[in-house]
Design a protein around this motif. Structure first.
Motif, PDB file in Angstrom:
ATOM      1  N   THR A 106       0.859  -0.698  -0.139  1.00  0.00           N
ATOM      2  CA  THR A 106       0.097  -0.269   0.233  1.00  0.00           C
ATOM      3  C   THR A 106       1.213   0.984   0.071  1.00  0.00           C
ATOM      4  OG1 THR A 106      -1.341   1.793   1.256  1.00  0.00           O
ATOM      5  CG2 THR A 106      -0.639  -0.119   2.369  1.00  0.00           C
ATOM      6  N   VAL A 110       1.095   4.674   0.526  1.00  0.00           N
ATOM      7  CA  VAL A 110       0.091   5.032   1.396  1.00  0.00           C
ATOM      8  C   VAL A 110      -0.492   6.581   1.243  1.00  0.00           C
ATOM      9  CG1 VAL A 110       1.061   5.137   3.814  1.00  0.00           C
ATOM     10  CG2 VAL A 110      -1.328   4.695   3.707  1.00  0.00           C
ATOM     11  N   GLY A 121      -2.256   3.541   6.918  1.00  0.00           N
ATOM     12  CA  GLY A 121      -1.309   2.894   6.402  1.00  0.00           C
ATOM     13  C   GLY A 121      -1.615   1.890   7.286  1.00  0.00           C
ATOM     14  N   ASP A 178      -4.670  -0.176   6.455  1.00  0.00           N
ATOM     15  CA  ASP A 178      -4.904  -1.216   5.608  1.00  0.00           C
ATOM     16  C   ASP A 178      -3.192  -2.513   5.532  1.00  0.00           C
ATOM     17  OD1 ASP A 178      -5.303   1.236   3.948  1.00  0.00           O
ATOM     18  OD2 ASP A 178      -3.428   2.077   3.221  1.00  0.00           O
ATOM     19  N   CYS A 194       4.418  -2.454   2.837  1.00  0.00           N
ATOM     20  CA  CYS A 194       4.062  -0.360   2.624  1.00  0.00           C
ATOM     21  C   CYS A 194       5.137   0.232   2.682  1.00  0.00           C
ATOM     22  CB  CYS A 194       3.496  -0.158   4.871  1.00  0.00           C
ATOM     23  SG  CYS A 194       2.556   2.209   4.173  1.00  0.00           S
TER      24      CYS A 194
END
Lengths: 247, 466
Positions: free
Chosen positions: B327, B329, B347, B350, B363
């Motif tokens: 992700t 973010v 974050g 996710d 991430c």
């Protein structure tokens, strides 16, 4: 044990990246932390610089131009409301009659007016030179604008192709990077997958004006040949392997 | 469409449909405000959370937030739902589910067993009732392992993507950045380049360069050039040594069309990569990137809040057994995640949603210069993510991606995490780093060694010696 900071000396010239920062303990030294903060501050400030649209109009002459603006009233709103930056202010529609042309170039400030001021005029001139036989509409200079504003502008003018030249968001190393988005049959609602993008046109290890212009012309000609832009138009330009060059 | 009611502060509120209830219950987010979906006040937001807490989890099987008939992502979610795995949760409310997730009963084993019974909407819903601390605590309990040339996601390990981007894809410039990353022990999740152009020859050249480098040092890791999935399919046909197939994905069919993809293209790409049989430890060949706001930015969110749409993207990802899901973010900008607070929260959400759905979640803790965020926020987020057991993070030289113009974590940040939180690289990669003398283990901590002779040798080997 030796810090990468010492090892990287000459290698630093090979990339604008912040390589070899670490001290022998694997930490970032004071100097590099402050340099980073300085670059960050400069980038932040660049975002808020206004576009000198009249200056751009003079710079692209003798190509005719039109000045327009989006529905965004100010920079703060611009950052929060991308939908407004994609649409023309109603009072600008009258300046964009349906003249019909092969291609219209739209200059948009995006997130870096500085990029537009540094690069648009030369890229535009070189690109138009490579488009012999194409009818080119007036250059439309749009303030507080995002990429998709080109869809509405292209549709108003009746252009087959729209090429948006837009200031990319400032990074720490480069705050004047120009991006280009090419869209066939521009119309409100076009998706990103309908476009082809050329990014990183700038002097700090990015694409040169001549390289960018050549790529714009190649993509336009290829797009006309296959009748499409977007993910189906592959950049297979042979000179497309870009050399590390100055603008 | 069901109507939900709740009161807070002496005022009653009603929400028509699951989508508006979920959106109103979501933490404040500029993207939901942009889409006119957010709660109008903090009181309305908490009222929505009361209503959501009392909602049976099974409601999400009865009402789709995006229509089944017109959306292949909804069909994927519904048609692959595992009713047996869901059975233990079938009588829980969303609030009860939160309590269960935080209980001792929820452990690595039970969470894994439930993963195929959870839908993205259920997980998104419960996340809206959770504080950051809760998200961290539950994420930490989930273990999701994925394999290609090494083993990612083991407890106590933190992987890294080494991201050596260059504004014109200059091979030497990229090699310098890779060298920097390797010296700091980064690169076990992937050495992955975002190419500056989508030119095919250029991508082929980058893939070739990464593969040569990997082979020269027998590195137990994988490489990737992050170009469009259709380009990667073509590169495989051209004979390029493709390890991983990259693609950005989103949570609705129309959003994916905005990326120029659909499920069958992803399937074709996965099969093409699998046919190369390049994995040694395993054969997870897909690398997906996502980010809250992607669907809205394509005007393909169907009136659903961005965090729920993000969780739906994970349903797309998990169908293809990925090695990495990242992700990105803070990449998309302040119109979706306004500031450091929103980026940090997103974050953690996710990571939580991805791991609960069974994904090897990483991430890119990052921000753009027009967001109200800075490197302090990234320090906070990477620390929290590491405590929460994130599979990998993105690292770039000096935190500054000079091609994509945004800031992420640095190689020095990785050393910080290894030093202070004790996380180590993937075991195969760690063994290699030790053999190369690039790291030393000091009190169980993997720390950079910076061996001068080895470094000079590597400079030579990657063709950088003057």
């Amino acid at each position: 044990m030796s810090a990468p900071a010492n090892l990287f000396g000459n290698l630093r010239t090979l990339t604008p990246s912040r390589v070899g920062v670490a001290t022998a303990d694997g930490t970032a030294p004071t100097r590099s932390v402050l340099d980073f903060q300085q670059a960050y501050a400069l980038a932040r400030d660049a975002i808020h610089e206004p576009l000198d649209a009249a200056g751009i109009a003079r710079a692209v002459a003798p190509l005719p131009s039109r000045l327009v603006r989006s529905q965004t009233p100010d920079r703060g709103t611009y950052l929060r409301r991308p939908d407004l930056g994609r649409r023309l202010h109603a009072e600008c529609l009258i300046d964009l009659p349906a003249i019909g042309c092969d291609v219209v170039f739209v200059v948009a400030d995006g997130l870096s007016a500085r990029a537009v001021e540094q690069h648009v005029a030369p890229v535009l001139k070189l690109a138009v030179e490579r488009l012999e036989g194409w009818s080119v509409g007036p250059v439309v200079i749009a303030s507080q604008a995002r990429v998709a504003i080109g869809d509405e502008i292209g549709a108003c003018l009746g252009a087959e192709f729209c090429v948006v030249l837009i200031g990319e968001r400032p990074g720490l190393s480069v705050s004047d990077s120009l991006g280009v988005y090419i869209t066939r049959k521009p119309a409100i609602g076009r998706m990103d997958s309908d476009r082809n993008c050329i990014s990183n046109i700038h002097a700090n290890g990015g694409l040169s004006h001549a390289q960018a212009a050549a790529k714009i012309a190649w993509l336009l000609k290829q797009a006309r040949k296959i009748g499409q832009t977007g993910v189906t138009l592959k950049d297979e330009m042979v000179e497309g392997v870009i050399e590390h060059g100055a603008v | 469409m069901a109507t939900y009611r709740a009161s807070a502060g002496g005022q009653s509120y009603r929400f028509s449909g699951l989508s508006s209830l979920l959106a109103a219950a979501s933490p404040r987010r500029s993207g939901d405000e942009l889409a006119s979906l957010a709660a109008q006040s903090d009181t309305e937001r908490v009222a929505a959370r009361y209503a959501l807490a009392d909602l049976p989890l099974a409601s999400f099987l009865a009402e789709n937030v995006v229509p089944y008939e017109t959306d292949e992502v909804t069909r994927l979610i519904a048609d692959t739902h595992d009713a047996e795995a869901f059975a233990p949760f079938s009588t829980m409310t969303v609030g009860g589910f939160r309590d269960w997730l935080l209980s001792f009963e929820a452990d690595a084993h039970t969470l894994k067993a439930g993963a195929r019974g959870f839908t993205p909407e259920m997980i998104a819903a419960v996340s809206k009732l959770m504080r950051n601390q809760d998200l961290i605590a539950v994420s930490r309990k989930c273990t999701v392992i994925s394999t290609f040339r090494n083993t990612l996601g083991l407890q106590g390990r933190l992987g890294t993507r080494l991201q050596p981007n260059h504004p014109t894809d200059d091979l030497k410039g990229i090699a310098v950045a890779i060298l920097d990353g390797l010296l700091n022990g980064a690169g076990d999740a992937v050495i992955g380049i975002n190419p500056a152009t989508d030119n095919m020859q250029n991508s082929a050249r980058l893939i070739g360069m990464l593969d040569e480098l990997r082979q020269a040092y027998r590195m137990p890791t994988q490489s990737c050039v992050l170009t469009h999935v259709t380009n990667t399919i073509r590169l495989i046909e051209m004979g390029a040594p493709v390890d991983l197939v990259f693609q950005s994905v989103a949570g609705s069919q129309t959003a994916n069309e905005g990326f120029g993809i659909n499920l069958s293209i992803l399937k074709e790409a996965q099969e093409a990569a699998l046919s190369l049989g390049r994995g040694t430890v395993g054969n997870d060949v897909m690398y997906f990137e996502t980010g809250q706001g992607a669907a809205l930015s394509a005007n393909a969110h169907h009136g659903v809040d961005q965090q729920t749409m993000e969780a739906r993207a994970y349903a797309v990802a998990r169908h293809f057994q990925p090695l990495l899901v990242n992700t990105v973010v803070g990449f998309i900008g302040p119109e979706y995640l306004y500031d450091g607070k929103q980026i940090i929260r997103a974050g953690l959400e996710d990571l939580f949603c991805g791991k609960l759905l069974g994904l090897p979640m990483g991430c890119d803790a990052c921000y753009t210069n027009h967001s109200e965020a800075d490197q302090d926020d990234i320090d906070t987020l990477i620390t929290l993510l590491t405590v929460a057991g994130v599979n990998f993070i993105i690292t770039v030289p000096g935190s500054d991606d000079v091609m994509l113009s945004y800031q992420s974590a640095s190689f020095e940040d990785l050393t910080f995490l290894r030093k202070n939180l004790g996380v180590r690289p993937a075991p195969e990669f760690e063994t290699w780093l030790l053999e190369m003398d690039l790291i030393r283990l000091s009190g169980g901590r993997a720390l950079p060694n910076y061996p001068r002779d080895r470094m000079l040798g590597m400079v030579d080997a990657v063709g950088l010696a003057s």
